[in-house]
Structures are given as structure tokens and as C-alpha cells.
Write a protein that holds these residues in place. Sequence first.
Motif, PDB file in Angstrom:
ATOM      1  N   LEU A 157      50.407 -16.510 -27.539  1.00 30.54           N
ATOM      2  CA  LEU A 157      51.665 -16.486 -28.275  1.00 30.54           C
ATOM      3  C   LEU A 157      51.406 -16.586 -29.773  1.00 30.54           C
ATOM      4  O   LEU A 157      52.016 -15.866 -30.568  1.00 30.54           O
ATOM      5  CB  LEU A 157      52.574 -17.627 -27.815  1.00 30.54           C
ATOM      6  N   ALA A 158      50.472 -17.449 -30.152  1.00 31.11           N
ATOM      7  CA  ALA A 158      50.122 -17.575 -31.570  1.00 31.11           C
ATOM      8  C   ALA A 158      49.507 -16.280 -32.087  1.00 31.11           C
ATOM      9  O   ALA A 158      49.790 -15.850 -33.217  1.00 31.11           O
ATOM     10  CB  ALA A 158      49.149 -18.733 -31.770  1.00 31.11           C
ATOM     11  N   ARG A 159      48.694 -15.652 -31.270  1.00 29.03           N
ATOM     12  CA  ARG A 159      48.093 -14.370 -31.689  1.00 29.03           C
ATOM     13  C   ARG A 159      49.161 -13.290 -31.822  1.00 29.03           C
ATOM     14  O   ARG A 159      49.083 -12.420 -32.687  1.00 29.03           O
ATOM     15  CB  ARG A 159      47.005 -13.939 -30.699  1.00 29.03           C
ATOM     16  N   LEU A 160      50.168 -13.365 -30.955  1.00 29.03           N
ATOM     17  CA  LEU A 160      51.266 -12.410 -31.042  1.00 29.03           C
ATOM     18  C   LEU A 160      51.999 -12.554 -32.373  1.00 29.03           C
ATOM     19  O   LEU A 160      52.367 -11.556 -33.011  1.00 29.03           O
ATOM     20  CB  LEU A 160      52.233 -12.631 -29.876  1.00 29.03           C
ATOM     21  N   ILE A 161      52.194 -13.801 -32.818  1.00 32.33           N
ATOM     22  CA  ILE A 161      52.837 -14.044 -34.115  1.00 32.33           C
ATOM     23  C   ILE A 161      51.998 -13.423 -35.223  1.00 32.33           C
ATOM     24  O   ILE A 161      52.515 -12.759 -36.130  1.00 32.33           O
ATOM     25  CB  ILE A 161      52.998 -15.559 -34.370  1.00 32.33           C
ATOM     26  N   ALA A 162      50.703 -13.663 -35.163  1.00 39.18           N
ATOM     27  CA  ALA A 162      49.819 -13.124 -36.190  1.00 39.18           C
ATOM     28  C   ALA A 162      49.845 -11.600 -36.197  1.00 39.18           C
ATOM     29  O   ALA A 162      49.767 -10.976 -37.260  1.00 39.18           O
ATOM     30  CB  ALA A 162      48.389 -13.628 -35.970  1.00 39.18           C
ATOM     31  N   ASP A 163      49.944 -11.003 -35.033  1.00 45.43           N
ATOM     32  CA  ASP A 163      49.982  -9.541 -34.951  1.00 45.43           C
ATOM     33  C   ASP A 163      51.287  -8.974 -35.504  1.00 45.43           C
ATOM     34  O   ASP A 163      51.293  -7.918 -36.130  1.00 45.43           O
ATOM     35  CB  ASP A 163      49.814  -9.093 -33.486  1.00 45.43           C
ATOM     36  N   ARG A 164      52.384  -9.673 -35.268  1.00 49.48           N
ATOM     37  CA  ARG A 164      53.691  -9.166 -35.702  1.00 49.48           C
ATOM     38  C   ARG A 164      54.015  -9.532 -37.151  1.00 49.48           C
ATOM     39  O   ARG A 164      54.681  -8.768 -37.843  1.00 49.48           O
ATOM     40  CB  ARG A 164      54.778  -9.714 -34.787  1.00 49.48           C
ATOM     41  N   PHE A 165      53.553 -10.715 -37.581  1.00 53.90           N
ATOM     42  CA  PHE A 165      53.895 -11.223 -38.918  1.00 53.90           C
ATOM     43  C   PHE A 165      52.624 -11.689 -39.626  1.00 53.90           C
ATOM     44  O   PHE A 165      52.349 -12.894 -39.684  1.00 53.90           O
ATOM     45  CB  PHE A 165      54.900 -12.372 -38.807  1.00 53.90           C
ATOM     46  N   PRO A 166      51.834 -10.766 -40.148  1.00 57.58           N
ATOM     47  CA  PRO A 166      50.542 -11.142 -40.740  1.00 57.58           C
ATOM     48  C   PRO A 166      50.658 -11.899 -42.052  1.00 57.58           C
ATOM     49  O   PRO A 166      49.690 -12.510 -42.502  1.00 57.58           O
ATOM     50  CB  PRO A 166      49.854  -9.788 -40.943  1.00 57.58           C
ATOM     51  N   THR A 180      56.459 -28.582 -40.323  1.00 61.96           N
ATOM     52  CA  THR A 180      56.509 -27.128 -40.502  1.00 61.96           C
ATOM     53  C   THR A 180      55.239 -26.635 -41.179  1.00 61.96           C
ATOM     54  O   THR A 180      54.641 -25.632 -40.760  1.00 61.96           O
ATOM     55  CB  THR A 180      57.734 -26.736 -41.347  1.00 61.96           C
ATOM     56  N   ILE A 181      54.821 -27.329 -42.237  1.00 64.79           N
ATOM     57  CA  ILE A 181      53.582 -26.950 -42.921  1.00 64.79           C
ATOM     58  C   ILE A 181      52.403 -27.067 -41.976  1.00 64.79           C
ATOM     59  O   ILE A 181      51.509 -26.207 -41.948  1.00 64.79           O
ATOM     60  CB  ILE A 181      53.371 -27.830 -44.169  1.00 64.79           C
ATOM     61  N   GLY A 182      52.390 -28.135 -41.167  1.00 59.99           N
ATOM     62  CA  GLY A 182      51.312 -28.300 -40.197  1.00 59.99           C
ATOM     63  C   GLY A 182      51.283 -27.169 -39.187  1.00 59.99           C
ATOM     64  O   GLY A 182      50.206 -26.665 -38.821  1.00 59.99           O
ATOM     65  N   LEU A 183      52.457 -26.753 -38.735  1.00 64.23           N
ATOM     66  CA  LEU A 183      52.528 -25.647 -37.772  1.00 64.23           C
ATOM     67  C   LEU A 183      51.959 -24.360 -38.387  1.00 64.23           C
ATOM     68  O   LEU A 183      51.178 -23.646 -37.755  1.00 64.23           O
ATOM     69  CB  LEU A 183      53.975 -25.445 -37.337  1.00 64.23           C
ATOM     70  N   LEU A 184      52.351 -24.075 -39.631  1.00 68.53           N
ATOM     71  CA  LEU A 184      51.909 -22.836 -40.276  1.00 68.53           C
ATOM     72  C   LEU A 184      50.418 -22.838 -40.580  1.00 68.53           C
ATOM     73  O   LEU A 184      49.705 -21.865 -40.277  1.00 68.53           O
ATOM     74  CB  LEU A 184      52.704 -22.602 -41.561  1.00 68.53           C
ATOM     75  N   LEU A 185      49.938 -23.935 -41.199  1.00 61.85           N
ATOM     76  CA  LEU A 185      48.554 -23.957 -41.673  1.00 61.85           C
ATOM     77  C   LEU A 185      47.565 -24.431 -40.613  1.00 61.85           C
ATOM     78  O   LEU A 185      46.471 -23.848 -40.472  1.00 61.85           O
ATOM     79  CB  LEU A 185      48.434 -24.849 -42.909  1.00 61.85           C
ATOM     80  N   ASP A 186      47.931 -25.471 -39.872  1.00 65.34           N
ATOM     81  CA  ASP A 186      46.975 -26.092 -38.952  1.00 65.34           C
ATOM     82  C   ASP A 186      46.971 -25.461 -37.569  1.00 65.34           C
ATOM     83  O   ASP A 186      46.031 -25.673 -36.799  1.00 65.34           O
ATOM     84  CB  ASP A 186      47.269 -27.591 -38.837  1.00 65.34           C
ATOM     85  N   VAL A 187      48.024 -24.735 -37.252  1.00 66.03           N
ATOM     86  CA  VAL A 187      48.092 -24.087 -35.941  1.00 66.03           C
ATOM     87  C   VAL A 187      47.935 -22.575 -36.086  1.00 66.03           C
ATOM     88  O   VAL A 187      46.981 -21.988 -35.571  1.00 66.03           O
ATOM     89  CB  VAL A 187      49.417 -24.424 -35.224  1.00 66.03           C
ATOM     90  N   LEU A 188      48.862 -21.931 -36.812  1.00 64.46           N
ATOM     91  CA  LEU A 188      48.825 -20.467 -36.893  1.00 64.46           C
ATOM     92  C   LEU A 188      47.631 -19.967 -37.706  1.00 64.46           C
ATOM     93  O   LEU A 188      46.874 -19.112 -37.238  1.00 64.46           O
ATOM     94  CB  LEU A 188      50.124 -19.954 -37.495  1.00 64.46           C
ATOM     95  N   VAL A 189      47.455 -20.472 -38.930  1.00 62.77           N
ATOM     96  CA  VAL A 189      46.353 -19.988 -39.767  1.00 62.77           C
ATOM     97  C   VAL A 189      45.009 -20.436 -39.209  1.00 62.77           C
ATOM     98  O   VAL A 189      44.077 -19.629 -39.067  1.00 62.77           O
ATOM     99  CB  VAL A 189      46.527 -20.483 -41.222  1.00 62.77           C
ATOM    100  N   ALA A 190      44.892 -21.724 -38.876  1.00 64.87           N
ATOM    101  CA  ALA A 190      43.616 -22.234 -38.370  1.00 64.87           C
ATOM    102  C   ALA A 190      43.230 -21.579 -37.051  1.00 64.87           C
ATOM    103  O   ALA A 190      42.039 -21.354 -36.783  1.00 64.87           O
ATOM    104  CB  ALA A 190      43.692 -23.746 -38.205  1.00 64.87           C
ATOM    105  N   GLY A 191      44.216 -21.262 -36.232  1.00 66.86           N
ATOM    106  CA  GLY A 191      43.913 -20.655 -34.935  1.00 66.86           C
ATOM    107  C   GLY A 191      43.737 -19.151 -34.986  1.00 66.86           C
ATOM    108  O   GLY A 191      43.299 -18.543 -33.993  1.00 66.86           O
ATOM    109  N   ASN A 192      44.071 -18.544 -36.117  1.00 68.65           N
ATOM    110  CA  ASN A 192      43.947 -17.089 -36.257  1.00 68.65           C
ATOM    111  C   ASN A 192      43.330 -16.743 -37.613  1.00 68.65           C
ATOM    112  O   ASN A 192      43.967 -16.124 -38.464  1.00 68.65           O
ATOM    113  CB  ASN A 192      45.320 -16.427 -36.138  1.00 68.65           C
ATOM    114  N   PRO A 193      42.080 -17.166 -37.838  1.00 72.14           N
ATOM    115  CA  PRO A 193      41.449 -16.950 -39.144  1.00 72.14           C
ATOM    116  C   PRO A 193      41.409 -15.473 -39.516  1.00 72.14           C
ATOM    117  O   PRO A 193      41.090 -14.618 -38.687  1.00 72.14           O
ATOM    118  CB  PRO A 193      40.048 -17.533 -38.963  1.00 72.14           C
ATOM    119  N   HIS A 194      41.785 -15.209 -40.774  1.00 68.32           N
ATOM    120  CA  HIS A 194      41.761 -13.863 -41.360  1.00 68.32           C
ATOM    121  C   HIS A 194      42.768 -12.903 -40.719  1.00 68.32           C
ATOM    122  O   HIS A 194      42.741 -11.706 -41.011  1.00 68.32           O
ATOM    123  CB  HIS A 194      40.348 -13.257 -41.279  1.00 68.32           C
TER     124      HIS A 194
END
Length: 519
Positions: A157-166, A180-194
Amino acid sequence: MASTSERVVECLEANQSFVIEAGAGSGKTTTLVDALSYLLGSKARQLLQSGQRIVCITYTNVAANEIMSRINRDPLVQVATIHDFLWSVIGPFQSELRAAILAANAAAEARKQIPDLDLTGVPITYWQYPRKWEKGKINHDDVIALSAWMFENFPKLARLIADRFPIIFVDEYQDTHEKTIGLLLDVLVAGNPHRITVGLFGDYMQKIYNTGVGRVEREGLVVIQKEENYRCSVAVIEVLNRLRPTLQQIPGGDNSAGTARFFHADPNDSGAVSTLRAQLRTEGWVEDNEKVLMLTRRGIATDQKWPDLLAAYQARSQLSAEDFGRGDDEFGELFAGIESLVQAFEEGRFGDFLAQRATSTGPIQSHSDKEKAVAQITRLNELRDTATIGEVLDFVWGDGILRKPSRVSNLEERIRIAEDPERAARDQTFLDSLYAVPYEQVANFEKFLNDETPFSTHHGVKGEEYENVLVVLDDRLWNNYRFEAVLVGDNSRSQYGRTLNLFYVSCSRAMRNLSSIHR
């Protein structure tokens, strides 16, 4: 040296998350729009081909409309609140949502758990009221927590977010909740580097609400400071630089010289603000180009002569006082209607006057009807100056000038029936105290509510700017703030940080002249 916009472009090209520390008056929104414009100009084809969009998180409709208008409402950019954005993402994943709610229920304190919670086949919906998990209804706070759990436990699901909203931008990041900041940076960004880039636009020194995250620091998060100040005069910029030595701003354009002065008054001198305003009048300040900032509505109420009116609502409850401050209580529409009726008559807008009055008393059909209307408004004006609220309302309702609002009737009926005796007693006490207040305080309050006075609270002008600003510092009004600690540099006081931020925001509203008085 690369400009702010150039450094942002470098981060975007490198898929590097960043934070823009945009000091007061530095043109934060312009930088955000420039970044969006760059992406739309250079990445539009790629985004379209990949079925992707850019997300811009905002917190007010005003900010959202400004951003959308400046990018011509390009459909490649989704401008939304964090809750609406996240719900649009997780809403379709109903089975995962049910699992997240069950996990949250199991992790809750025993007294807060819902026994034998079963969501089999129950559709999960998002609404603005208290949660009802047993009925599949989640609320505002749930959206963030459930999203974080789902992204962590369902990596796809997190990868799907990254694919749809880079690319995700956050406006006024300092007011964003820490989760919210933790969700964006520590979950989405950290879990989907680059694969996903987050850009935070704001200023931690302008965090003035308790729920905001304030400063954001993460390893690898590029910090870009904006040093220009396009809003304030040179004199005001010097004040801001003293308040904030770590960010020395420079004039960003044709900034005026301006003035910045500080005054001290005896705390027992109730007329100190009026005296100073009179002095400033001799120097060219007028109501049309000034703003007077006070810490609380109570301070404004005292100065503008509606303290008893505010006190009646505060004695009822804090929520009631907040509704009153917005004109959204049982009497708000009625008070506004009385003042609007009087104003229409005094300004010679007789068509508006008759139209408003006609809703209750019927149209004017004869000369005697006109005479009666004039007599009513004459008497009403007399009562507005000399009578209590109760006496004015008795006249308005008794003479059929305006109808009694249903919210007032409902309040009276609730008191009469007294199904909840304690609440009925509180409501009766409120009515008694309200009706005893001189009505002239209502007229004074309505002027404040309609921005017909230059007075505002410190918190109420964030994001705005005025030619001349008078900042009133009063340590007696709210123990969350201690301006004296800031003035003497005593950072050992617990209130120091939040007070410094609020003072910084207040001073930075001044485009030309700044005066501040401590009492």
C-alpha cells in the motif's frame, strides 16, 4: 550562490526530501508555487504517462484557493487537507481498514476497548463526528493513525502511494501534527527511498498552535533557509533579527525605512493603549491602516467595552465562548440581524431596511406603516444605548420587529422541560446573566466581529500583513505566555519558546511601522 528556487530544483531532481525555512515575509508561497510550476513545466508528460499526480497539503481553503489559482488549477496537482488526501488513498482498501481498526481497538486501554468488536462486512466510512467503530465510522484523528498502521503493515500500500504520488508538498509544515510528519517522513519516505519526495514549506518560528510539530529534523532532510524579507520595513527587519539571531534577514526588494518602537506602561493604567493610539494618530496612523494586536479576546473585550458579554459566555463554558467568538451561538444571528437592521436605516438603505423588517412584520403598505417603522427604529436606537440585552430583545420580539430564532426558542424550551435539570439550571443562569448585560456591549462586539475595528488577537492575524501594527503585550491575560521573559531574554521560563514565536509572528505583520507596548 544558488537561489532558494534553484536549491529546491536540485532536491527535486535528486529525489531528495527537503524543508524550506521561510522566515516572515520571505515569500514562502511564491517558492512553493515556483516549485510546482517547475514540475508542471518539466515533468508534466512523465506524470501523465505514469498516471501520477503531485500532492500539495494545505490547511485552509484560502491557502488552497491561492495556490490553485496561481497554477491555473492544473489537474496534475491535487491540493487537499492531509485527512482528505489520506482518506482518498486508504478508503478503497476496506479489508485493510477493518484490520487496522481491530488492531487499534486491541491496543487501546482496557476501559476504552470495544468488547467483541466485529466488523465483518461493515463498510468503513469517514465522518466529522466522534468515532463509532462498531458502526464502521472513523473520525478526524483516526485517519492519520490508521493510515500509518496500514502503510507499515501493508508495504504494498505504501509503495502504491509512492507510485501514484511521487511528490508531496506540505504548506505551513510547522502547524502539522507530529504524527503526520512522522507518517510522511518515517513511513512513506523511509520505506520507499528515492521513490517519493516530500517538500516541507513553512517556518518553525511561526508555530503558534499547540498541535503543530514545530521544527522538523531528520537525517538526510535538506534544510533550505530563505533570508530575504519582502514584506517588512528595514526597521522591523532589525527587530526580527534580534528576536531570531539564527536567521538574519535582509531586505528583499524596495523595503521602506519604517520605524520600530517599544513602550512600557503601568499595568494598572487601563487607558495606556488608548493614550498610545492617540499619540500615534498625531504621527499619521489611522484606523484604515493600522492593526492593534492583543493576546486574548478578553483583552480586546475590556478595551473595546464588551467584557460582561464575553464573561457571560465564558461562565457558561469554553466551547460556548468559542461559538460566541464566531457569532455561532444561539443569539449570534439575532444580534447580527438587529445591528444590520439599524445600520441599514442609519445609512439610508431603506430598501434593505424594509426588506429585513418585512420578514417579520409584513410589507409597508401605508403612510402609517412608515411612521410605525420609523418610531420602532427610533425607539430601538434609544434602547440600544440605554437598556439591557433582555430589554432590547423584549422590545424586538414584542413589537414584531424580528422573529425569535428557533435556536433561542429551543434553548428556552429545554430550560422549561428540564429533562436534564443540571443543564437546564446552567442554561437559565446563562440567560439571566446575558439578559442583564447592557446592550451597547453587543453593538461594540458586532463591530469587532465584522472587522469594523482595528483590533485582533495575536493568533488571529497569522499570514496577514498591515501597514502599521501596534502589539500589546499583557502578561496578566494568559499564563501560557510570558512576554517579560522574552523581553529580558530569560529562556529558563517554560513559556519562553511559545511566547517568542508569538511575538515574532505579531511583529512580522508590520509592513512599515511597528509599535509595541508592555503593561
